[in-house]
Design a protein around this motif. Structure first.
Motif, mmCIF file in Angstrom:
data_model
loop_
_atom_site.group_PDB
_atom_site.id
_atom_site.type_symbol
_atom_site.label_atom_id
_atom_site.label_comp_id
_atom_site.label_asym_id
_atom_site.label_seq_id
_atom_site.Cartn_x
_atom_site.Cartn_y
_atom_site.Cartn_z
ATOM 1 N N UNK A 174 0.829 -1.205 0.000
ATOM 2 C CA UNK A 174 0.000 0.000 0.000
ATOM 3 C C UNK A 174 0.862 1.254 0.000
ATOM 4 N N UNK A 175 0.420 2.246 -0.724
ATOM 5 C CA UNK A 175 1.104 3.534 -0.768
ATOM 6 C C UNK A 175 0.289 4.558 0.018
ATOM 7 N N UNK A 176 0.959 5.367 0.784
ATOM 8 C CA UNK A 176 0.245 6.372 1.579
ATOM 9 C C UNK A 176 -0.064 7.592 0.722
ATOM 10 N N UNK A 177 -1.201 8.213 1.016
ATOM 11 C CA UNK A 177 -1.587 9.448 0.337
ATOM 12 C C UNK A 177 -1.905 10.503 1.390
ATOM 13 N N UNK A 178 -1.772 11.739 1.016
ATOM 14 C CA UNK A 178 -2.101 12.840 1.924
ATOM 15 C C UNK A 178 -3.423 13.460 1.486
ATOM 16 N N UNK A 179 -4.087 14.115 2.413
ATOM 17 C CA UNK A 179 -5.374 14.738 2.115
ATOM 18 C C UNK A 179 -5.378 16.214 2.454
ATOM 19 N N UNK A 180 -6.538 16.829 2.338
ATOM 20 C CA UNK A 180 -6.707 18.245 2.665
ATOM 21 C C UNK A 180 -7.680 18.368 3.835
ATOM 22 N N UNK A 181 -7.461 19.380 4.663
ATOM 23 C CA UNK A 181 -8.268 19.572 5.866
ATOM 24 C C UNK A 181 -9.469 20.476 5.565
ATOM 25 N N UNK A 182 -10.601 20.150 6.183
ATOM 26 C CA UNK A 182 -11.780 21.008 6.100
ATOM 27 C C UNK A 182 -12.467 21.032 7.460
ATOM 28 N N UNK A 183 -13.229 22.074 7.711
ATOM 29 C CA UNK A 183 -13.964 22.193 8.969
ATOM 30 C C UNK A 183 -15.429 22.477 8.691
ATOM 31 N N UNK A 184 -16.293 22.005 9.605
ATOM 32 C CA UNK A 184 -17.738 22.214 9.485
ATOM 33 C C UNK A 184 -18.282 22.620 10.839
ATOM 34 N N UNK A 212 -16.371 20.621 13.521
ATOM 35 C CA UNK A 212 -15.924 19.298 13.093
ATOM 36 C C UNK A 212 -14.788 19.438 12.101
ATOM 37 N N UNK A 213 -13.778 18.609 12.259
ATOM 38 C CA UNK A 213 -12.629 18.639 11.359
ATOM 39 C C UNK A 213 -12.559 17.339 10.574
ATOM 40 N N UNK A 214 -12.301 17.469 9.275
ATOM 41 C CA UNK A 214 -12.225 16.307 8.406
ATOM 42 C C UNK A 214 -10.956 16.351 7.560
ATOM 43 N N UNK A 215 -10.416 15.175 7.290
ATOM 44 C CA UNK A 215 -9.340 15.014 6.328
ATOM 45 C C UNK A 215 -9.969 14.408 5.080
#
Length: 266
Positions: A137-147, A154-157
């Motif tokens: 498996x290869x790791x990936x990065x995401x972007x942060x968002x808030x609601x 609430x914080x989401x990746x």
């Protein structure tokens, strides 16, 4: 007279040829010659390790081999470790097999030939299935968002795409993780929520209250955490993680800063 000289010359030539050792291409020598181009195997790696060659030399041989035929299921990894093959050499074998397209999990999982840039500094992770398949498996990065949700932020990746490239029909795959850190509390198996509107997958993280205070920042929300059992392997820097219960069809990943994403199909 000419025929006499010809016979003498021929006899001399035969004498010279009989004194010269001419190698013959027997079946055994033909096999020896063809074996020089044979695929590199686990046995080759173990032989080099037992002869005392350093990890860097063995890794160069792995990366320089024209083809490889490594067996990297769970039992094979244990045998390599017990034979004295170092962790970084095993990682090189996994990566080489993955790069050569040989790491698809026997039809149960498949890896994308290319994907998002990996998250730096994460552990080395291999997904293994009950039928003996494995895929790196290869790791990936995401972007942060808030609601905003009433009194909580609430914080989401968020991760691109609604489905992982790696898929399996095994509802309870295991993961071989090379890490010097104990997995519990630092590595999580998580479920991901699919957002068809944004065409991505999201992971809920810790939350913050409007009047101050933050909780579980950086860790997945408990609703997204999947309970798992962990077994130490080898010298204590290798771990086997297995979900405690079968996973429902959906999107999942191992989360440790970056996300090692995979999907479970019916």
């Amino acid at each position: 007279m000419k025929s006499r000289y010809a016979r003498i010359a021929m006899a001399a030539l035969m004498f010279v040829l009989s004194a010269v050792s001419v190698p013959l291409l027997t079946p055994s020598t033909a096999h020896a010659q063809s074996s020089s181009t044979a695929a590199m195997t686990n046995a080759d790696v173990v032989k080099l390790a037992k002869l005392g060659f350093g990890s860097e030399i063995i890794k160069e041989k792995i990366n320089g081999a024209s083809t490889v035929n490594f067996k990297l299921d769970v039992d094979d990894l244990v045998k390599l470790k017990n034979a004295g093959v170092s962790q970084d050499v095993i990682s090189a074998m996994l990566k080489r097999a993955d790069g050569g397209g040989a790491a698809s999990a026997s039809g149960s999982a498949m890896a994308s030939a290319s994907g998002p840039a990996g998250y730096p500094g994460g552990p080395d992770v291999t997904l293994v299935t009950k039928d003996g398949g494995s895929v790196h498996l290869r790791s990936i990065s995401g972007t942060m968002s808030t609601t905003n949700a009433v009194v909580t932020v609430l914080m989401h990746q968020n991760y691109p795409g609604m489905a992982a490239a790696v898929r399996t029909h095994d509802p309870r795959p295991s993961f071989i993780v090379n890490s010097t850190v104990q997995p519990k509390g630092s590595i999580y198996i998580v479920s991901l929520d699919v957002d068809k509107g944004d065409q991505d997958r999201s992971l809920k993280l810790g939350n913050a209250r409007f009047w101050g205070g933050m909780k579980n920042v950086g860790a997945p929300d408990k609703d997204n955490q999947v309970a798992y059992d962990v077994v130490s392997m080898g010298n204590g820097n290798q771990w086997k993680l297995t979900p405690s219960n079968d996973l429902k069809p959906g999107e999942y990943g191992l989360f440790s800063g970056g996300l090692y994403d995979f999907g479970v199909d019916p």
